[in-house]
Design a protein around this motif. Structure first.
Motif, short mmCIF file in Angstrom:
data_model
loop_
_atom_site.label_atom_id
_atom_site.label_comp_id
_atom_site.label_asym_id
_atom_site.label_seq_id
_atom_site.Cartn_x
_atom_site.Cartn_y
_atom_site.Cartn_z
N ALA A 63 -10.41 9.60 15.55
CA ALA A 63 -9.26 8.72 15.78
C ALA A 63 -8.01 9.55 16.02
O ALA A 63 -7.90 10.68 15.52
CB ALA A 63 -9.06 7.82 14.56
N PHE A 107 -1.85 8.95 13.49
CA PHE A 107 -0.82 7.92 13.49
C PHE A 107 0.34 8.39 12.61
O PHE A 107 0.13 8.78 11.46
CB PHE A 107 -1.39 6.60 12.98
CG PHE A 107 -2.44 6.01 13.89
CD1 PHE A 107 -2.08 5.16 14.92
CD2 PHE A 107 -3.78 6.31 13.71
CE1 PHE A 107 -3.04 4.62 15.76
CE2 PHE A 107 -4.76 5.78 14.55
CZ PHE A 107 -4.38 4.93 15.58
N LEU A 110 -9.13 1.81 11.50
CA LEU A 110 -8.39 2.10 12.73
C LEU A 110 -7.40 0.98 13.05
O LEU A 110 -6.25 1.25 13.44
CB LEU A 110 -9.37 2.30 13.89
CG LEU A 110 -8.72 2.57 15.26
CD1 LEU A 110 -7.92 3.87 15.23
CD2 LEU A 110 -9.78 2.62 16.36
N SER A 111 -7.82 -0.25 12.88
CA SER A 111 -6.94 -1.38 13.19
C SER A 111 -5.72 -1.40 12.27
O SER A 111 -4.61 -1.70 12.70
CB SER A 111 -7.71 -2.70 13.09
OG SER A 111 -8.00 -3.05 11.75
N HIS A 125 -3.41 1.49 13.38
CA HIS A 125 -2.87 1.26 14.73
C HIS A 125 -1.67 0.31 14.69
O HIS A 125 -0.71 0.48 15.47
CB HIS A 125 -3.96 0.68 15.63
CG HIS A 125 -3.51 0.41 17.03
ND1 HIS A 125 -3.38 1.40 17.98
CD2 HIS A 125 -3.14 -0.75 17.64
CE1 HIS A 125 -2.96 0.85 19.11
NE2 HIS A 125 -2.81 -0.44 18.94
N HIS A 126 -1.70 -0.67 13.82
CA HIS A 126 -0.65 -1.70 13.80
C HIS A 126 0.39 -1.48 12.71
O HIS A 126 1.35 -2.25 12.61
CB HIS A 126 -1.28 -3.08 13.65
CG HIS A 126 -2.10 -3.50 14.83
ND1 HIS A 126 -1.54 -3.99 15.99
CD2 HIS A 126 -3.44 -3.48 15.03
CE1 HIS A 126 -2.49 -4.26 16.86
NE2 HIS A 126 -3.65 -3.97 16.30
N TYR A 130 -11.48 -1.47 18.73
CA TYR A 130 -11.34 -0.66 17.52
C TYR A 130 -12.64 0.03 17.14
O TYR A 130 -12.72 0.70 16.11
CB TYR A 130 -10.84 -1.54 16.37
CG TYR A 130 -9.54 -2.23 16.70
CD1 TYR A 130 -8.33 -1.55 16.58
CD2 TYR A 130 -9.52 -3.54 17.17
CE1 TYR A 130 -7.14 -2.17 16.91
CE2 TYR A 130 -8.33 -4.16 17.52
CZ TYR A 130 -7.14 -3.48 17.38
OH TYR A 130 -5.96 -4.07 17.72
#
Length: 342
Positions: free
Chosen positions: A35, A38, A73-74, A77-78, A330
């Motif tokens: 991944a 972030f 991951l979701s 990501h947000h 995702y």
């Protein structure tokens, strides 16, 4: 301490403090793409600030690993402050489980992730579980959420619990920041659901059992998304209260759905309501057939494939439901190449 050094020290402590069993001859775990990293937005507190941490607990096993990876991951990501999120993964302690392999998967897929791994002793529940309508609901790890307050360190005072078959499409900080108003647990409630259907006729015909709800007005809630005040849980010894109902179930058979009904018995009618957008559940259909379902009306912050049908299985079988396409971005699963030049 630099975040990467903190992660290395945490991992080293885990590896030295946990005794991992030898790998079993089971099928190898799937491989995943790495991944991206972030990073926090400018407005975020520094990740080492304790009050800035968001704690998320999830189970981790081979069967649902692909879903767990997509869920993590979701969330990242947000999130506006992804470096402030600490994950707490619960994995099974048994001769046939491979926590060392699962740990390695998380480390290689999310090299920058802040997390801890905890081993859940299946002996805590093996004599308290009774058969339910679906085999997946009978697995010991499905009951690990009952023991969160015991497994997580006392410094973790609040936690979000997520199932492994969901994705978050909003900033999880919004869910973390809800006011529990003195309640132990917050979750989306569904008061239109037929609450009586979650227990057997024998339960409702017994005044000792049915009268337990007293003057409460119980509503159904899904235990796959919960915000929990661990301090109040520990003070009230709620793990023991849930275990009491598991023992009663073994003797009297008062429900059919695994770890859900004990939560309803202990908390329903005393849950802090959370917006429905935070658990658009049931996308996996029912527990028997797993047919396709549509979203509930209203905004969406979290999609949850509770039920028998899982998006990764449907996608692989080339028979996906329409909403499974929302989960697919995702999925970090690394498929084997169709051809080889060797």
């Amino acid at each position: 301490m630099p975040p990467n050094l903190h992660l290395l020290l945490t991992t080293a402590l885990l590896l030295t403090s946990l005794h991992f069993p030898a790998p079993s001859p089971a099928a190898p775990l799937p491989h995943f793409r790495e991944a991206p990293a972030f990073r926090n937005g400018r407005e975020c507190p520094h990740p080492t600030t304790p009050a800035a941490s968001i704690h998320i607990a999830m189970t981790l096993d081979a069967t649902y690993l692909r879903g767990s990876i997509a869920a993590v991951l979701s969330v990242l990501h947000h999130s506006s402050c992804p470096e402030n999120i600490s994950f707490h993964f619960l994995t099974l302690s048994s001769p046939h489980h491979r926590p060392n392999h699962l740990l390695n998967t998380i480390l290689t897929t999310f090299p920058y992730l802040s997390f801890n791994l905890y081993r859940f002793d299946h002996n805590l529940v093996k004599n308290k579980i009774s058969l339910s309508v679906r085999r997946a609901l009978d697995q010991p790890l499905n009951y690990a959420r009952i023991y969160l307050a015991d497994l997580l360190p006392s410094s973790v005072r609040r936690v979000i619990y997520f199932d492994s078959d969901l994705i978050v499409v909003d900033d999880v900080g919004k869910l973390w920041g809800i006011n529990l108003n003195g309640k132990i647990l917050g979750a989306p409630e569904y008061c239109h659901a037929n609450f009586s259907s979650y227990f057997t006729s024998g339960f409702w015909s017994n005044p000792v059992f049915s009268g337990f709800f007293g003057d409460r007005r119980p509503c159904y809630f899904n235990t796959g998304v919960m915000v929990i005040d661990l301090d109040k849980w520990r003070e009230g010894r709620y793990t023991e209260k849930l275990e009491v109902w598991m023992r009663i179930q073994k003797k009297y058979r008062i429900y059919e759905l695994g770890s859900l009904p004990p939560f309803l018995l202990v908390f329903a009618g005393n849950v802090e309501p959370v917006e429905h957008r935070w658990n658009q559940h049931g996308l996996g259909g029912d527990n028997l057939e797993g047919l396709c379902r549509d979203l509930h009306p209203g905004p969406v912050s979290l999609l949850h494939w509770s039920g028998k049908g899982k998006p990764w299985l449907r996608l692989d079988s080339k028979k996906p439901c329409t909403l499974d396409s929302l989960w697919a971005p995702y999925d970090l699963f690394r498929h084997e190449p169709l051809f080889s030049d060797s």
